[in-house]
Design an enzyme around this catalytic site. Sequence first.
Site, PDB file in Angstrom:
ATOM      1  N   GLY A  19      -3.975  73.876 -13.435  1.00 50.87           N
ATOM      2  CA  GLY A  19      -3.803  75.143 -14.141  1.00 50.87           C
ATOM      3  C   GLY A  19      -3.746  76.365 -13.265  1.00 50.87           C
TER       4      GLY A  19
ATOM      5  N   GLY B  87      -1.267  77.133 -11.333  1.00 54.70           N
ATOM      6  CA  GLY B  87       0.098  77.648 -11.256  1.00 54.70           C
ATOM      7  C   GLY B  87       0.993  76.932 -10.260  1.00 54.70           C
ATOM      8  N   LYS B  88       0.696  75.660  -9.965  1.00 50.24           N
ATOM      9  CA  LYS B  88       1.513  74.937  -8.983  1.00 50.24           C
ATOM     10  C   LYS B  88       2.907  74.661  -9.540  1.00 50.24           C
ATOM     11  CE  LYS B  88      -1.597  71.695  -8.755  1.00 50.24           C
ATOM     12  NZ  LYS B  88      -2.607  72.309  -9.614  1.00 50.24           N
ATOM     13  N   THR B  89       2.958  74.140 -10.759  1.00 46.47           N
ATOM     14  CA  THR B  89       4.251  73.855 -11.368  1.00 46.47           C
ATOM     15  C   THR B  89       5.056  75.141 -11.517  1.00 46.47           C
ATOM     16  OG1 THR B  89       3.147  72.094 -12.581  1.00 46.47           O
ATOM     17  CG2 THR B  89       5.337  72.707 -13.310  1.00 46.47           C
TER      18      THR B  89
ATOM     19  N   GLU C 166     -24.314  81.378   0.098  1.00 44.58           N
ATOM     20  CA  GLU C 166     -23.086  81.464   0.892  1.00 44.58           C
ATOM     21  C   GLU C 166     -23.206  82.518   1.985  1.00 44.58           C
ATOM     22  OE1 GLU C 166     -21.006  79.220   0.860  1.00 44.58           O
ATOM     23  OE2 GLU C 166     -21.747  78.300  -0.982  1.00 44.58           O
TER      24      GLU C 166
ATOM     25  N   HIS D 107     -24.957  81.271   4.966  1.00 44.53           N
ATOM     26  CA  HIS D 107     -24.067  80.617   5.921  1.00 44.53           C
ATOM     27  C   HIS D 107     -23.274  81.666   6.691  1.00 44.53           C
ATOM     28  CE1 HIS D 107     -24.688  76.619   4.406  1.00 44.53           C
ATOM     29  NE2 HIS D 107     -24.104  76.825   3.244  1.00 44.53           N
TER      30      HIS D 107
ATOM     31  N   ASP E 160     -25.218  70.346   2.867  1.00 39.47           N
ATOM     32  CA  ASP E 160     -25.485  71.025   4.137  1.00 39.47           C
ATOM     33  C   ASP E 160     -26.524  70.252   4.935  1.00 39.47           C
ATOM     34  OD1 ASP E 160     -23.895  72.975   3.083  1.00 39.47           O
ATOM     35  OD2 ASP E 160     -25.565  74.264   2.474  1.00 39.47           O
TER      36      ASP E 160
HETATM   37  P1  ADP Z   1      -0.646  73.546 -12.522  1.00 38.42           P
HETATM   38  O1  ADP Z   1       0.705  72.957 -12.323  1.00 38.42           O
HETATM   39  O2  ADP Z   1      -1.234  74.091 -11.266  1.00 38.42           O
HETATM   40  O3  ADP Z   1      -1.595  72.657 -13.227  1.00 38.42           O
HETATM   41  P2  ADP Z   1       0.831  75.278 -14.216  1.00 38.42           P
HETATM   42  O4  ADP Z   1       1.807  75.855 -13.269  1.00 38.42           O
HETATM   43  O5  ADP Z   1       1.326  74.174 -15.072  1.00 38.42           O
HETATM   44  O6  ADP Z   1      -0.472  74.827 -13.465  1.00 38.42           O
HETATM   45  O7  ADP Z   1       0.246  76.467 -15.099  1.00 38.42           O
HETATM   46  C1  ADP Z   1       0.236  76.413 -16.508  1.00 38.42           C
HETATM   47  C2  ADP Z   1       0.510  77.770 -17.097  1.00 38.42           C
HETATM   48  O8  ADP Z   1      -0.537  78.676 -16.803  1.00 38.42           O
HETATM   49  C3  ADP Z   1       1.763  78.422 -16.539  1.00 38.42           C
HETATM   50  O9  ADP Z   1       2.888  78.037 -17.259  1.00 38.42           O
HETATM   51  C4  ADP Z   1       1.459  79.894 -16.711  1.00 38.42           C
HETATM   52  O10 ADP Z   1       1.752  80.334 -18.001  1.00 38.42           O
HETATM   53  C5  ADP Z   1      -0.038  79.960 -16.512  1.00 38.42           C
HETATM   54  N1  ADP Z   1      -0.368  80.303 -15.126  1.00 38.42           N
HETATM   55  C6  ADP Z   1      -1.003  79.503 -14.239  1.00 38.42           C
HETATM   56  N2  ADP Z   1      -1.172  80.118 -13.057  1.00 38.42           N
HETATM   57  C7  ADP Z   1      -0.607  81.346 -13.177  1.00 38.42           C
HETATM   58  C8  ADP Z   1      -0.452  82.455 -12.278  1.00 38.42           C
HETATM   59  N3  ADP Z   1      -0.913  82.418 -11.026  1.00 38.42           N
HETATM   60  N4  ADP Z   1       0.179  83.555 -12.747  1.00 38.42           N
HETATM   61  C9  ADP Z   1       0.633  83.593 -14.010  1.00 38.42           C
HETATM   62  N5  ADP Z   1       0.523  82.591 -14.885  1.00 38.42           N
HETATM   63  C10 ADP Z   1      -0.096  81.468 -14.504  1.00 38.42           C
HETATM   64 ZN    ZN Z   2     -24.185  75.507   1.590  1.00 38.33          ZN
HETATM   65 MG    MG Z   3       1.307  71.211 -13.186  1.00 40.59          MG
END
Ligand code: ADP
Ligand code: ZN
Ligand code: MG
Length: 619
Positions: free
Chosen positions: A188, A190-192, A408, A411, A484
């Site tokens: 979640g 935002g990789k995709t 933290e 550290h 740690d």
């Molecule tokens: P992941 O692939 O990392 O699991 P997704 O890219 O599928 O995450 O993210 C799911 C949705 O969450 C996206 O379609 C978007 O609407 C929202 N989202 C996630 N990250 C961001 C971000 N950095 N900026 C804006 N929207 C985001």
């Molecule tokens: Zn620690």
């Molecule tokens: Mg994804």
Amino acid sequence: MKPAITILLALAVFFFGAGGADAGEIPYGEFKRLLKQGKIEEVVIGPETIHGYMKGSGTEATRRFETVRVGDPDLISDLQASGTMYSGSRGSAWGSIPGWMISLGIILLIWFILSRRSSSDRGLMGFGKSKAKLYTQEYPKVSFSEVAGLEEATEELKEIVEFLKAPQRFQLLGGRLPKGVILVGSPGTGKTLLARAVAGEAGVPFFSATGSDFVEMYVGVGASRVRDLFRQAREMTPCLIFIDELDALGKARSSHPMGDHQEREQTLNQLLSEMDGFDPKQGLIVMAATNRPEILDQALLRPGRFDVNILVDRPDVRGREAILEIHSKKIKMADDVNLKVLASRTIGMVGADLGNLVNQAALLAARKNKQAVDMADFEEAIDRVQTGTQKKKWVISKKERRMVAYHELGHAITATCLPHADPVHKVTIIPRSTGSLGHTLQLPAEDRYLMTKSELIDRMTILLGGRAAEELVFGEHSTGAHNDLDMASTIARKMITEYGMSRVQGPIAFEKDQRSIFLDSGGGTLKTYSQETAREIDDEIKQLIWEAYEKAKSLLTEKRAALDRIVRILLEKEILEGDELKRLLEIYDSPLHGVRMLSESIPPETVSPEIIPQKANLT
Ligand code: ADP
Ligand code: ZN
Ligand code: MG
């Protein structure tokens, strides 16, 4: 198959039902009687049946009758006598075929069509075809402006975009061309979205697949799907292949010689050879995403494969505000909504959570028939989304956050002040999916191959700094430090038993490493000393650790005023860069005071740093 069954049933009922439930069928005698009484209005005479309508006031359906024709020579004269209208019917070819035969024929026909269709997309013919979806230009484009809070990642990906836009230009420049990019981060984050934005910005086709698409029971199927995907992509260059959840297919190959993972291994090998095989000049880039980089096969990360590694972090407070801003553009907001406040109330949430939050708030407002989404809706939505995420343990109490911040900084401050420590890159108290509530990242200033005794001691002191800060401030320890302690003890043990740094025993190595160079697991160490020596070694390890711990504590006691102030800043900003921390320490304290002298009295001795990862990640 469900709709097909329904259609068959309906057809069967229609045909059989129509044949069996002919309500208007009457005996021929009855027909003749009615005819003589003048109660028949009209008839149609077929080769086998006679049907028609009786006189009367009912609807056509109730007046309709039918009877089986009997060889009756008087029929026509009787019809004429009663003045009934009559006509003949040739009777179609259908008429002579029994109804059940027709329905059976239709059923067979439908079954034939259905079975042909399913065999072409699921049957043996299409088994090895890639399941990747292709998104071309018509698909709604995503741009970098829709991604927030990931500046570093976006900056790095812009280079990839430039390359995809004009692969020829890069070709002229010489230089190494990018091939594979791996995005690492929690679900979640935002990789995709980032991968789609790269394709969108570059204006190239985008093949999207998931690691599990390639996982099948039958040996060779996954490999042939990989081959098919790359074949299709090569025909459409410049383009982008995106493999989500790479870990599903890229799990480390087992060192088990009798492993039953033949299929997965073949698939992975195929992917590796495809990655080696294509020429980046063509303008093909393979991107992948994973949230479990640690289980990936190392071969995937070698140069020429997925060698560009981009971290897609959980957003900090500013990032969350920016993400909320993007998502709230899609809704109508009241003036009282303060995104800054919302950002500070959504610690630990990722982009997907925040998108969901805005959505929930809009739904709540709509349910109450409001004109715009106001702050109260957002507050309620936060509660809802948080109960959803609570299971994921992202929501931590104020006291816990304070404890994590002190830990933290314990550290980080020791690391900043000790002379033989790697510089602190950043400190965060943003929870990670691995379960850690914060971490401190140190990056070595240069590549290291050897470590001295004083460097090892400093490292132990930094490791124990987290626990020391907890004790100093709260008077007790949390369970958060066990990792740690583990690492510090390992260093101490190795110093004594392997590196010959013992003050009592002298330069003797007591344990010989027996681990195989080629396998990561198995093997062990061979002990070559007596019970008595073992006790002495244990005592010395204890002493080393205690010394380091006391050193951390006295250092932090000295910096207590600065520590308290910086904790407040960290709690607010959630992330501190190394430079920022250094500057803050200079402001609130005069750094490096007294400490340097203390550790420099120990003469440096060199050892191999193999226990020390290049990047030190303290939690
Ligand atoms: P992941 O692939 O990392 O699991 P997704 O890219 O599928 O995450 O993210 C799911 C949705 O969450 C996206 O379609 C978007 O609407 C929202 N989202 C996630 N990250 C961001 C971000 N950095 N900026 C804006 N929207 C985001
Ligand atoms: Zn620690
Ligand atoms: Mg994804």
